[in-house]
Design a protein around this motif. Structure first.
Motif, PDB file in Angstrom:
ATOM      1  N   GLN A 551       0.802  -1.214   0.000  1.00 31.52           N
ATOM      2  CA  GLN A 551       0.000   0.000   0.000  1.00 31.52           C
ATOM      3  C   GLN A 551       0.840   1.272   0.000  1.00 31.52           C
ATOM      4  N   ILE A 552       2.167   1.135  -0.050  1.00 31.60           N
ATOM      5  CA  ILE A 552       3.058   2.289  -0.013  1.00 31.60           C
ATOM      6  C   ILE A 552       3.776   2.397  -1.344  1.00 31.60           C
ATOM      7  N   SER A 553       3.558   3.481  -2.031  1.00 32.49           N
ATOM      8  CA  SER A 553       4.260   3.724  -3.286  1.00 32.49           C
ATOM      9  C   SER A 553       5.726   3.989  -2.996  1.00 32.49           C
ATOM     10  N   GLY A 554       6.600   3.173  -3.587  1.00 34.32           N
ATOM     11  CA  GLY A 554       8.028   3.355  -3.370  1.00 34.32           C
ATOM     12  C   GLY A 554       8.524   2.726  -2.100  1.00 34.32           C
ATOM     13  N   ALA A 555       7.841   1.670  -1.586  1.00 35.99           N
ATOM     14  CA  ALA A 555       8.308   0.999  -0.380  1.00 35.99           C
ATOM     15  C   ALA A 555       9.638   0.304  -0.661  1.00 35.99           C
ATOM     16  N   VAL A 556      10.538   0.322   0.320  1.00 36.98           N
ATOM     17  CA  VAL A 556      11.863  -0.277   0.186  1.00 36.98           C
ATOM     18  C   VAL A 556      12.051  -1.289   1.300  1.00 36.98           C
ATOM     19  N   THR A 557      12.588  -2.453   0.957  1.00 32.39           N
ATOM     20  CA  THR A 557      12.829  -3.503   1.934  1.00 32.39           C
ATOM     21  C   THR A 557      14.308  -3.568   2.257  1.00 32.39           C
ATOM     22  N   ALA A 558      14.642  -3.524   3.529  1.00 31.67           N
ATOM     23  CA  ALA A 558      16.037  -3.609   3.939  1.00 31.67           C
ATOM     24  C   ALA A 558      16.551  -5.033   3.774  1.00 31.67           C
ATOM     25  N   SER A 559      17.866  -5.172   3.711  1.00 27.85           N
ATOM     26  CA  SER A 559      18.473  -6.478   3.485  1.00 27.85           C
ATOM     27  C   SER A 559      18.233  -7.435   4.633  1.00 27.85           C
ATOM     28  N   TYR A 560      17.993  -6.909   5.848  1.00 32.40           N
ATOM     29  CA  TYR A 560      17.762  -7.782   6.988  1.00 32.40           C
ATOM     30  C   TYR A 560      16.296  -8.185   7.128  1.00 32.40           C
ATOM     31  N   LEU A 561      15.477  -7.844   6.117  1.00 30.35           N
ATOM     32  CA  LEU A 561      14.081  -8.295   6.084  1.00 30.35           C
ATOM     33  C   LEU A 561      13.789  -8.922   4.729  1.00 30.35           C
ATOM     34  N   PRO A 562      14.358 -10.078   4.421  1.00 30.75           N
ATOM     35  CA  PRO A 562      14.203 -10.645   3.079  1.00 30.75           C
ATOM     36  C   PRO A 562      12.813 -11.148   2.780  1.00 30.75           C
ATOM     37  N   THR A 563      12.006 -11.352   3.811  1.00 33.12           N
ATOM     38  CA  THR A 563      10.673 -11.904   3.575  1.00 33.12           C
ATOM     39  C   THR A 563       9.596 -10.843   3.514  1.00 33.12           C
ATOM     40  N   ALA A 564      10.014  -9.572   3.438  1.00 34.42           N
ATOM     41  CA  ALA A 564       9.017  -8.503   3.396  1.00 34.42           C
ATOM     42  C   ALA A 564       8.247  -8.557   2.102  1.00 34.42           C
ATOM     43  N   GLY A 565       7.116  -7.820   2.066  1.00 31.31           N
ATOM     44  CA  GLY A 565       6.212  -7.899   0.938  1.00 31.31           C
ATOM     45  C   GLY A 565       6.738  -7.290  -0.335  1.00 31.31           C
ATOM     46  N   THR A 566       7.715  -6.403  -0.299  1.00 31.42           N
ATOM     47  CA  THR A 566       8.219  -5.743  -1.494  1.00 31.42           C
ATOM     48  C   THR A 566       9.703  -6.033  -1.635  1.00 31.42           C
ATOM     49  N   VAL A 567      10.112  -6.486  -2.801  1.00 38.70           N
ATOM     50  CA  VAL A 567      11.502  -6.817  -3.047  1.00 38.70           C
ATOM     51  C   VAL A 567      12.295  -5.546  -3.225  1.00 38.70           C
ATOM     52  N   ASN A 568      13.490  -5.540  -2.644  1.00 36.39           N
ATOM     53  CA  ASN A 568      14.333  -4.349  -2.711  1.00 36.39           C
ATOM     54  C   ASN A 568      14.644  -4.008  -4.159  1.00 36.39           C
ATOM     55  N   GLY A 569      14.368  -2.784  -4.487  1.00 36.75           N
ATOM     56  CA  GLY A 569      14.672  -2.328  -5.832  1.00 36.75           C
ATOM     57  C   GLY A 569      13.601  -2.587  -6.832  1.00 36.75           C
ATOM     58  N   ASP A 570      12.452  -3.067  -6.411  1.00 30.47           N
ATOM     59  CA  ASP A 570      11.364  -3.323  -7.346  1.00 30.47           C
ATOM     60  C   ASP A 570      10.713  -2.017  -7.737  1.00 30.47           C
ATOM     61  N   ASP A 571      10.982  -1.567  -8.963  1.00 32.20           N
ATOM     62  CA  ASP A 571      10.447  -0.278  -9.406  1.00 32.20           C
ATOM     63  C   ASP A 571       8.962  -0.342  -9.708  1.00 32.20           C
ATOM     64  N   SER A 572       8.401  -1.548  -9.694  1.00 23.38           N
ATOM     65  CA  SER A 572       6.981  -1.641 -10.033  1.00 23.38           C
ATOM     66  C   SER A 572       6.109  -0.976  -9.003  1.00 23.38           C
ATOM     67  N   VAL A 573       6.631  -0.781  -7.801  1.00 22.56           N
ATOM     68  CA  VAL A 573       5.808  -0.140  -6.783  1.00 22.56           C
ATOM     69  C   VAL A 573       5.941   1.361  -6.825  1.00 22.56           C
ATOM     70  N   ASP A 574       6.894   1.882  -7.607  1.00 26.15           N
ATOM     71  CA  ASP A 574       7.044   3.326  -7.684  1.00 26.15           C
ATOM     72  C   ASP A 574       5.892   3.928  -8.436  1.00 26.15           C
ATOM     73  N   ARG A 575       5.502   5.118  -8.031  1.00 23.87           N
ATOM     74  CA  ARG A 575       4.419   5.815  -8.705  1.00 23.87           C
ATOM     75  C   ARG A 575       4.899   6.365 -10.045  1.00 23.87           C
TER      76      ARG A 575
END
Length: 829
Positions: A551-575
């Motif tokens: 639900q967050i445009s541009g959400a970023v996942t830190a390396s110490y949370l690999p199971t988070a809902g958004t993959v680090n660097g996934d531009d698809s979530v950017d607005r």
């Protein structure tokens, strides 16, 4: 005690009551205790001087001197003569306190802690108001003017933050002002020598004066109205906490708004910007060699009390030009160094500068900006971020979950972590934290367990509005309702971490997203975001974003949370742009979809069709067109109510009782033919029919603006209608028929009835309409004055009766509890 002494006490009490709204400005009641002491000393000195029959100016001068001595005793500079007499150093100390308070006004949001500058300013203000109230009410005998300084001190909390101004202190201040007015007027009345009513009757000792009783009622109604009217739904502002993190009612950390100088809440800033109807560019970031940085950050809240997170005063730091140093990473941490150019627009004018986490160097910022290493915040007490351009060099660590699991144990006695791992007592939160962290042996696993609790799989939904309050505490409400936006997720997660004895704080800044052009990313007000920072030994403060990442445009996942809902660097979530839509807008409520089993049967198709039709109907009702149509229908019903009421009244009146049986003898004479009713069963019905016809004639006259004289007889009324309204032929005959029937119903032993009363009324109405203008005809049709006049009469009668009953009840109550009556009873004994 003479009246001037009595007024001195009342004036002091009223002034202190008027200052009570300041409870919304301070976090504690230290200011109230000191202000009360100063006002009490001033009042005591005033009473003593007035008992000596001193000149009129002497009590005021003595009270001012008493205030000065009291302030000197409360706020010592240690340069006083004899420990209490003010010296030049004391005056200089007072000036420094006022200067400090004026500077800190732009740095702190309400409620503020017990800082000497603010306490001195509040105490001085209350003392000045008490002096002015005494001057106006006691010396000049103009108590109404005392309301001006009392209003001035009340306006302070309203100006600072209108959302935190409670109704009870205002009501007490208003009661104090009324108390002052009543006391002065009672004294004026007593000078007449005796009490009496408006008709000259003496009033008993125990009996309240009618004028005084009326004044008391008006005063009570005025105070109640002033308190209750702002509480009606259309006047109530949407509260933030409603959001848990809103600190002391307004939300915690204050920022200085460079455009108006007012203290602003971090939570209020975030909530207000996310709910704006239009996006505004706030920050433009050009990343030289980092495609996926973490969030841009500008402030943190570290204090946690029963009302939420709040900011601590920033006491350390050095100019950014002196260098920032480097984060103290564990030796096993791999880092990358990056540089970004940041340009702030005039839409973000705050006392903090947005930078990336873990900065090491900032260029092109003046020495008015300082860096606080404890909070990693760049701040200024003299400038704002508006229209600033600078570069920031920062590090990006690569930390694995296993590294955090192996982090050393927490030392909660460390001064840097003092009070950052404690939370207010809350049984619901404690129970939930114990449940989620049961069996977890290290800090990271506890953090991860609490972090995973906020997953959408557990029913959490992103929504700008919160669910209904059910438990009486905001955090428990959020954890149960599971609806909220980023500030609530961050505050709730931080609260639960502190309950687990893990240091945590709430950070504010911008999520990634927005449009990107030539490596320049534009962040708008819709990208404002809040998250939680958690302290790990050897790694420092690490960001954890508990808000559902989908639900967050541009959400970023830190390396110490690999199971988070958004993959680090996934531009698809950017607005992709600045347009808001429910799919990628952080301020839009989370979409909810219902899943249904697909059995390919007829029932499933029918259910799907019904659901689709219901959804279309619901969408139409909630759309602009649906709301407009509903408003038009409601307006039409409201406008049509008088006409419908008139039509119903006419039908009821003209539904005449049954005619007399056949064979009834007929009497013929001058005028229309009438039937004499010998059967007693029909006498009452005949009279009722005549009265109904006459009432309908009168209402018809009112509707068509024909004058009605209630003193006229029916025959005189008809003669006037025939002469002035030029009734002819059937209209004249019909009017005379109705008049004759009404006369017999009123005065004759046996009433007469004509079978043409309904036709007679129609003929008269047709003649009225022919003689009237178009405006009068339309008004008679759609807004009949007869109905409106009847409604006004009923409303006036009902309200007068209610007021009379309330007055009688109040008088009876006052007779029962009146101190005058008690005194009279004791005198009789």
């Amino acid at each position: 005690m003479n009246q001037r002494k009595h007024l001195t006490l009342i004036a002091a009490g009223s002034a202190f009551l008027a200052s009570l709204p300041l409870v919304n400005v301070f976090d504690h009641y230290t200011w109230a205790i000191r202000a009360f002491l100063v006002v009490a000393v001033m009042c005591g000195v005033g009473l003593v001087v007035r008992s000596l029959r001193a000149p009129a100016w002497a009590p005021t001068a003595a009270m001012a001197l008493a205030a000065l001595l009291s302030l000197t005793w409360l706020y010592r500079s240690h340069e006083e003569f004899l420990g209490i007499l003010p010296s030049p150093g004391t005056i200089s100390h007072f000036g420094q306190l006022l200067h400090t308070a004026s500077q800190e006004m732009s740095e702190y949001a309400t409620p503020v802690a017990d800082r000497e500058g603010f306490l001195f300013l509040a105490t001085l203000g209350v003392a000045a108001v008490a002096l002015l109230v005494d001057l106006f009410a006691v010396v000049l005998r103009r108590p109404a003017l005392a309301g001006l300084p009392m209003l001035a001190i009340y306006s302070v909390p309203v100006t600072v933050d209108i959302d935190t101004t409670a109704w009870l202190p205002f009501a007490l201040g208003a009661i104090g002002f009324l108390w002052l007015l009543v006391t002065d007027n009672v004294d004026r009345v007593r000078r007449f020598g005796r009490r009496f009513t408006g008709d000259g009757r003496d009033v008993d000792l125990w009996e309240p004066s009618p004028l005084a009783a009326a004044g008391q009622r008006l005063g009570a109604i005025s105070v109640a109205a002033a308190v209750l009217i702002p509480l009606v739904p259309f006047a109530m502002p949407a509260g933030l906490l409603d959001s848990i993190g809103a600190g002391a009612g307004a939300g915690g950390g204050g920022i200085g708004n460079g455009r108006n100088g007012k203290s602003v809440s971090m939570f209020a800033l975030l909530s207000g910007q996310l709910t704006r109807d239009k996006s505004y560019d706030m920050v433009k970031v050009t990343n030289v060699d980092d495609d996926h940085p973490f969030y841009l950050r500008f402030n943190v809240l570290e204090d946690l009390n029963a009302r939420g997170f709040a900011a601590r005063p920033i006491s350390g730091g050095a100019p950014v030009s002196n260098g920032l140093g480097k984060p103290e990473w564990n030796s096993s941490v791999k880092t990358e160094t990056h540089t970004a150019k940041i340009e702030v627009t005039n839409e973000l004018a705050i006392s903090y500068m947005p930078i990336y986490t873990w900065p090491t160097k900032i260029d092109r910022l003046s020495n008015q900006w300082s860096f606080d290493p404890k909070t990693a915040v760049v701040y200024s007490g003299k400038d704002t971020s508006s229209k600033k351009t600078f570069t920031v060099t920062y590090q990006r660590p690569d930390i694995s979950p296993d590294q955090l699991r192996q982090a050393g144990g927490l030392n909660l006695n460390d001064p840097a972590l003092k009070d950052l791992a404690t939370a207010p007592s809350n049984p619901f939160v404690k129970s939930k934290v114990d449940e989620l962290t049961k069996g977890k042996t290290n800090e990271y696993d506890k953090v991860k367990a609490l972090y995973d609790f906020f997953s959408p799989d557990n029913g959490f939904v992103y929504d700008i509005t919160t669910g209904p309050d059910t438990s009486g505490t905001k955090i428990a409400d959020f954890l149960q309702n599971k609806r909220g936006y980023c500030a609530q997720y961050a505050a709730a997660f931080g609260w639960m971490l502190r309950e687990a004895k893990i240091p945590a704080r709430v950070a504010f800044g911008f999520a990634r997203g927005g449009k990107t052009t030539d490596r320049t990313m534009t962040l708008t007000n819709f990208n404002l975001h809040a998250w939680t920072e958690v302290y790990f030994p050897g790694y420092g403060w690490l960001p954890f974003d508990a808000t559902p990442s989908t639900q967050i445009s541009g959400a970023v996942t830190a390396s110490y949370l690999p199971t988070a809902g958004t993959v680090n660097g996934d531009d698809s979530v950017d607005r992709p742009g600045n347009d808001r839509n429910p799919q990628n807008d952080p301020s839009a409520p989370a979409a909810q979809t219902d899943t249904h089993d697909n059995n390919n049967g007829a029932d499933a198709q029918t259910d799907s069709t019904d659901l689709s039709a219901a959804a279309r109907a619901l969408n139409f009702v909630t759309s602009a067109a649906g709301i407009t149509l509903l408003a038009v229908v409601v307006l039409a019903l409201l406008l049509g109510t008088p006409a419908l009421t008139r039509s119903r009244t006419r039908r009821r009146r003209l539904a005449f009782a049954a005619a007399p049986p056949a064979g009834t003898p007929v009497v013929t004479g001058e005028g229309p033919t009438m039937e004499v009713i010998p059967d007693e069963r029909f006498l009452g019905a005949a009279r009722e029919n005549a009265h109904r016809a006459w009432d309908e004639l009168i209402d018809t006259m009112v509707d068509y603006r024909v004058p009605v004289d209630e003193a006229e007889t029916p025959r005189a009324t008809v003669e006037r209608l025939v002469r002035k309204e030029r009734l002819r032929d059937q209209a004249e005959s019909g009017a005379r028929l109705i008049s004759t029937a009404e006369e017999h119903a009123r005065y004759a032993r046996r009433p007469l009835t004509g079978r043409e009363l309904r036709t007679a009324i129609s003929s008269v109405e047709t003649a009225f309409a022919a003689n009237a203008s178009r405006k009068v005809r339309l008004t008679a049709r759609f807004l009949p004055p007869s109905v409106l006049r009847r409604w006004r009469t009923r409303f006036s009668t009902s309200t007068s009766g209610a007021a009379l009953s309330a007055g009688r009840g109040w008088d009876g109550f006052m007779r029962t509890v009146s101190w005058r009556r008690i005194v009279a009873r004791r005198a009789d004994r």
